[in-house]
Write a protein that holds these residues in place. Structure first.
Motif, PDB file in Angstrom:
ATOM      1  N   VAL B 120      30.996  24.125  44.583  1.00 43.76           N
ATOM      2  CA  VAL B 120      30.528  25.103  44.598  1.00 43.76           C
ATOM      3  C   VAL B 120      32.373  25.420  43.945  1.00 43.76           C
ATOM      4  O   VAL B 120      32.963  26.608  43.288  1.00 43.76           O
ATOM      5  CB  VAL B 120      31.210  25.667  46.587  1.00 43.76           C
ATOM      6  CG1 VAL B 120      31.640  27.399  46.496  1.00 43.76           C
ATOM      7  CG2 VAL B 120      29.680  26.105  46.961  1.00 43.76           C
ATOM      8  N   LEU B 322      32.243  33.426  47.281  1.00 43.70           N
ATOM      9  CA  LEU B 322      31.121  32.786  47.732  1.00 43.70           C
ATOM     10  C   LEU B 322      32.100  31.753  47.976  1.00 43.70           C
ATOM     11  O   LEU B 322      31.949  31.936  49.415  1.00 43.70           O
ATOM     12  CB  LEU B 322      30.394  31.922  46.201  1.00 43.70           C
ATOM     13  CG  LEU B 322      29.614  30.677  47.017  1.00 43.70           C
ATOM     14  CD1 LEU B 322      28.141  31.927  48.042  1.00 43.70           C
ATOM     15  CD2 LEU B 322      28.419  30.120  45.711  1.00 43.70           C
ATOM     16  N   THR B 325      32.672  33.253  51.764  1.00 44.61           N
ATOM     17  CA  THR B 325      32.180  32.445  52.950  1.00 44.61           C
ATOM     18  C   THR B 325      32.568  31.720  53.699  1.00 44.61           C
ATOM     19  O   THR B 325      32.034  31.751  54.685  1.00 44.61           O
ATOM     20  CB  THR B 325      30.200  32.715  52.269  1.00 44.61           C
ATOM     21  OG1 THR B 325      30.672  31.522  51.219  1.00 44.61           O
ATOM     22  CG2 THR B 325      30.189  33.926  51.768  1.00 44.61           C
ATOM     23  N   THR B 346      27.728  37.485  55.500  1.00 46.85           N
ATOM     24  CA  THR B 346      28.202  37.510  53.957  1.00 46.85           C
ATOM     25  C   THR B 346      26.499  36.453  53.614  1.00 46.85           C
ATOM     26  O   THR B 346      26.588  35.369  54.798  1.00 46.85           O
ATOM     27  CB  THR B 346      28.802  36.462  53.230  1.00 46.85           C
ATOM     28  OG1 THR B 346      30.338  37.766  53.900  1.00 46.85           O
ATOM     29  CG2 THR B 346      28.973  36.971  51.776  1.00 46.85           C
ATOM     30  N   ARG B 348      24.614  34.124  51.467  1.00 49.13           N
ATOM     31  CA  ARG B 348      25.210  32.905  50.275  1.00 49.13           C
ATOM     32  C   ARG B 348      23.618  33.187  49.224  1.00 49.13           C
ATOM     33  O   ARG B 348      23.053  32.468  49.455  1.00 49.13           O
ATOM     34  CB  ARG B 348      25.685  31.706  50.236  1.00 49.13           C
ATOM     35  CG  ARG B 348      27.198  31.192  51.078  1.00 49.13           C
ATOM     36  CD  ARG B 348      27.424  30.794  51.944  1.00 49.13           C
ATOM     37  NE  ARG B 348      28.221  30.211  52.569  1.00 49.13           N
ATOM     38  CZ  ARG B 348      28.541  29.492  53.580  1.00 49.13           C
ATOM     39  NH1 ARG B 348      28.101  28.706  53.633  1.00 49.13           N
ATOM     40  NH2 ARG B 348      29.612  29.575  54.051  1.00 49.13           N
ATOM     41  N   VAL B 370      30.496  37.731  42.531  1.00 50.18           N
ATOM     42  CA  VAL B 370      31.038  36.406  42.883  1.00 50.18           C
ATOM     43  C   VAL B 370      32.518  36.576  42.188  1.00 50.18           C
ATOM     44  O   VAL B 370      33.527  36.125  43.335  1.00 50.18           O
ATOM     45  CB  VAL B 370      30.773  34.991  43.071  1.00 50.18           C
ATOM     46  CG1 VAL B 370      29.832  34.590  43.927  1.00 50.18           C
ATOM     47  CG2 VAL B 370      30.959  33.910  41.567  1.00 50.18           C
ATOM     48  N   ARG B 401      24.260  31.967  41.570  1.00 51.80           N
ATOM     49  CA  ARG B 401      25.715  31.667  41.701  1.00 51.80           C
ATOM     50  C   ARG B 401      26.878  32.401  42.152  1.00 51.80           C
ATOM     51  O   ARG B 401      26.993  32.790  42.574  1.00 51.80           O
ATOM     52  CB  ARG B 401      26.037  30.090  41.279  1.00 51.80           C
ATOM     53  CG  ARG B 401      27.839  29.664  41.503  1.00 51.80           C
ATOM     54  CD  ARG B 401      28.043  29.660  42.597  1.00 51.80           C
ATOM     55  NE  ARG B 401      29.640  28.602  42.165  1.00 51.80           N
ATOM     56  CZ  ARG B 401      30.081  29.722  42.580  1.00 51.80           C
ATOM     57  NH1 ARG B 401      30.046  31.168  42.608  1.00 51.80           N
ATOM     58  NH2 ARG B 401      31.588  29.885  42.738  1.00 51.80           N
ATOM     59  N   ILE B 404      26.315  37.452  45.927  1.00 52.08           N
ATOM     60  CA  ILE B 404      26.437  37.521  47.577  1.00 52.08           C
ATOM     61  C   ILE B 404      26.100  38.749  47.951  1.00 52.08           C
ATOM     62  O   ILE B 404      26.305  39.843  47.197  1.00 52.08           O
ATOM     63  CB  ILE B 404      28.100  37.427  47.943  1.00 52.08           C
ATOM     64  CG1 ILE B 404      28.691  38.405  47.678  1.00 52.08           C
ATOM     65  CG2 ILE B 404      28.717  35.589  47.853  1.00 52.08           C
ATOM     66  CD1 ILE B 404      30.298  38.650  48.437  1.00 52.08           C
TER      67      ILE B 404
END
Lengths: 247, 524
Positions: B120, B322, B325, B346, B348, B370, B401, B404
């Motif tokens: 991440v 991200l 979260t 949220t 992901r 993000v 990725r 969100i």
């Protein structure tokens, strides 16, 4: 102080002086046309524009003179452009220029930009610009710290004043050159009163000589200024790497 | 209810901060009464703030055009108790994010302990490997933070996003307050409002505390991208109020791992740079090679420990949405505390099962990129067209990725002057926190942004938003009557009489007598 800021202050000084002096020059010019009926207004306008460094338009009437020296934002030599330049320089030096001074420059610019100057009658427009410039320099004098930056401001102002006074005299002498013309030049500089008080009405001599004789007593005249510039240079002792004006 | 607020009611679901179902809330009652006593026409015209802002050049740039930032005449008011929660909650969040950043760029315990997957962080575009192992002088990476809060339908504050890169807007907090004090002295004087003036001092103290080791009297500068930046006004204001230089990249020189500014007296070393430009533009030698705004060698000097950048490079990892979260988990992990201010639920999108659900319900959710800030790229499902949603679906599938999803949060509303009447408009709140290393100071108030179009939920200034002055009331918030303080001994006044006055008076008398004399002796 940052070199860039010093440069901005120098240009604020120049632009403000340019706005004020251009205003005086155009005022004298219009007054000459009224006072001396023998003057050819087209030729006088052309020589004024030439002296001020403006490219000559096809037709040089009073409207063209007013447009290129006063209203037109795009013309390099106009009052509006000079005030815009001062404002832009002040914006770049905003954390150095005092709040009051910035505000008076900004309000002045707001009152002339976008053709607002054109909406006023010429006399009130000139008065407005002269008064605003006086407000700005008064505010600068009483609210800015008189340090190195101040010297750069005064330096710019003095250099521009020498330049513009020379243009004023050149314009008047190529247009008319009579006694009353020189009186008008003195009035344009705000110097007539001081001149009469010092030399009396009876003072004779060639026109240009009369005006230049006034220099020790009148702040708005060129002769007094080289000394001032020298003093500012001395005080500022500019040692940094100079950069070109990007303003 | 007075004339000005007559007929005002909230808008449907959203929590209205002034009106509850039982009437006006206590925080707003005094303000409403006082505002009602003023001449309604004068309040309605409301040009005072606007013209002051134009004169003072309090503006922001949109596409090269300077505009005044609209200030609404109705303040947003928070009681001391409400503020206490925000204050501790924001400070808690900043501490947790500090600890997280320190960990990410050094040991990485948080990955080893399985709190957040390493990918991440490593896949975040704002993770800068060049900062690995760099420990700032007093350990602070987030000198200034702006945590965006919204109030949900139950009136509970929730964190919408964190800004720990270069949060802006604090200048409007200070200028708004000054304008409100001069526009509505009758109203402001009846409230005990916690002041916001000390922010620049707090900031300067924090910046000085971050100076490189061994520098006792550091030179601090504010670094701006230049006059065309939308927040240039703010950069200049902060520099002026802190009494430091405002520099551009071209004013800096890096040599031998040190940074100097070009002055009229030659080069002068700089120790702390409060930079207001993005990481990518700071140093063309390390980041974007085409950057004209930065100064080559800056990062080298930071790595050598000779100059401190505030905020630190690479902070963007912590405000990646991200990572957002995971923040509640990070708070529990680093501080062993429960989060004081909750976040917004949220999804992901990168997790397959969430993605399936989100794609199924695109038309009822809010989708956010993000790494976007300022409301850029946000798609609000219920108001988006079919075509927009289709484009969005492809974007999500291409780059899970990068997105969100959140349920639509009805932001709370506050009465706002629109076309001469009071209408409910949605607001958010950005409190500003300054971390000096020894403690986290949260500016009482912060920036309340208001979305001026009806029903609009994105409150960003670049999306046509305005702002409100945010009042945090002290404990005994409203002054009923000004209490008279006990008389203090006063210095004896010196009379303001002109000493020459008497003399002038005599002179005048004599001159007038002379006139009379002459008139009398004049032969008729």
């Amino acid at each position: 102080m940052l070199s860039r800021i010093a440069e901005s202050l120098f240009w604020i000084g120049r632009y403000l002086e340019r706005a004020e002096d251009t205003c005086r020059i155009v005022e004298v010019h219009l007054q000459l046309l009224l006072d001396d009926p023998s003057v050819d207004s087209e030729a006088a306008g052309a020589s004024l524009l030439a002296v001020m460094g403006v490219d000559l338009p096809d037709q040089v009437d009073n409207a063209a003179v007013m447009r290129s020296l006063c209203y037109d934002d795009a013309s390099q030599c106009s009052i509006a452009a000079a005030l815009g330049g001062a404002r832009e320089s002040a914006r770049r030096a905003r954390e150095t220029v005092s709040t009051e001074m910035w505000e008076s420059i900004n309000t002045t610019w707001n009152s002339v930009r976008g053709g607002r100057l054109r909406l006023m009658r010429p006399t009130s427009a000139f008065k407005h610009v002269r008064e605003r410039c006086a407000v700005i320099s008064g505010t600068a004098d009483s609210t800015m710290s008189h340090d190195e930056g101040w010297n750069f401001l005064v330096l710019g102002r003095s250099i521009e004043r020498a330049d513009m006074t020379a243009r004023l005299i050149a314009a008047a002498s190529s247009t008319s050159g009579t006694q009353s013309a020189w009186n008008n030049v003195l009035r344009g500089c705000g110097a007539h009163h001081a001149f009469v008080r010092t030399y009396g009405r009876g003072h004779h001599g060639s026109g240009r000589g009369r005006v230049l004789a006034a220099r020790p007593v009148v702040p708005a005249l060129a002769g007094a200024y080289p000394g001032d510039c020298r003093a500012c240079f001395g005080r500022a002792r500019y040692r940094g790497t100079p950069s070109r004006h990007r303003g | 209810m007075n004339e000005l607020f007559a007929g005002y009611k909230g808008s449907g679901l959203a929590y209205d901060e002034m009106m509850s179902s039982d009437g006006v809330r206590p925080a707003y009652s005094s303000m409403m009464r006082q505002l009602g006593k003023l001449d309604a026409a004068e309040v309605r015209a409301g040009d005072y703030p606007k013209s002051t802002y134009i004169d003072q050049g309090v503006t922001f740039d949109i596409g090269g055009e300077e505009r005044p930032f609209p200030l609404d005449i109705v303040p947003r008011i928070l009681l001391a108790d409400e503020w206490a929660v925000i204050e501790t909650g924001v400070a808690q969040r900043v501490k947790a994010l500090e600890a997280f950043l320190a960990d990410v760029y050094t040991e990485g315990r948080v990955f080893a302990d399985g709190v957040i997957p390493r990918r991440v962080v490593a896949s975040s575009p704002h993770f800068h490997r060049v900062m690995a192992g760099v420990i700032p002088p007093n350990g602070v990476r987030v000198h200034v933070a702006g945590i965006d809060l919204v109030r949900d339908n139950a009136g509970v504050f929730r964190v919408l996003e964190d800004n720990v890169r270069v949060p802006s807007g604090v200048s409007y907090v200070m200028t708004n307050r000054r304008v409100m004090f001069s526009a509505l002295p009758e109203v402001t004087s009846r409230h005990r409002i916690r002041p916001v003036e000390q922010y620049p001092l707090q900031l300067l103290a924090a910046l000085r505390a971050a100076a490189p080791h061994g520098v006792t009297d550091p030179t601090v500068v504010v670094m701006t991208p230049g006059v065309y930046n939308s927040a240039y006004f703010e950069h200049a204001l902060l520099a002026r109020m802190m009494g430091v230089e405002l520099v551009e990249g071209r004013d800096l020189v890096c040599h031998g791992g040190r940074v100097s500014i070009r002055t009229t007296q030659g080069l002068r070393p700089v120790h702390v740079i409060y930079r207001r430009l993005d990481d990518e533009f700071l140093d063309p030698a390390v980041f974007r090679a085409d950057s004209m705004l930065g100064c080559a060698g800056l990062i080298n000097a930071v790595r050598a420990g000779n100059v401190t950048l505030a905020n630190c490079v690479g902070n963007g990892v912590a405000d990646d949405k991200l990572v957002y979260t995971y923040v509640p988990d990070l708070i529990r992990y680093y501080l062993a505390e429960e989060p004081i201010i909750p976040g917004v639920d949220t999804w992901r999108v990168e997790e397959p099962e969430s993605r399936a659900e989100v794609l199924d319900r695109l038309d009822e959710l809010v989708l956010k990129p993000v790494d976007g800030s300022g409301g850029k790229g946000i798609v609000i499902g219920p108001v988006a067209s079919k075509k927009q949603l289709e484009v969005l679906r492809h974007k999500i599938l291409d780059d899970p990725r990068g997105w969100i999803a959140q349920p639509v949060v009805q932001l709370s509303t506050v009465p706002t002057m629109i076309g001469g009447g009071m209408r409910p408009r949605h607001v958010d709140l950005r409190p500003f926190a300054v971390n000096s290393g020894s403690d986290v100071y949260v500016l009482p108030g912060g920036l309340t942004r208001v979305a001026l179009p009806e029903g609009e939920l994105i409150v960003n200034s670049s999306q046509g938003g305005g702002s409100k002055d945010t009042w945090v009331l002290a404990r005994d918030g409203v002054r009923s009557q000004r209490k008279r303080a006990k008389a203090k001994p006063m210095p004896a006044p010196v009379p303001l009489v002109d000493i020459a006055e008497e003399k002038t008076h005599h002179q005048q008398e004599q001159q007038q007598q002379q006139n009379q004399l002459r008139m009398e002796t004049r032969p008729c």
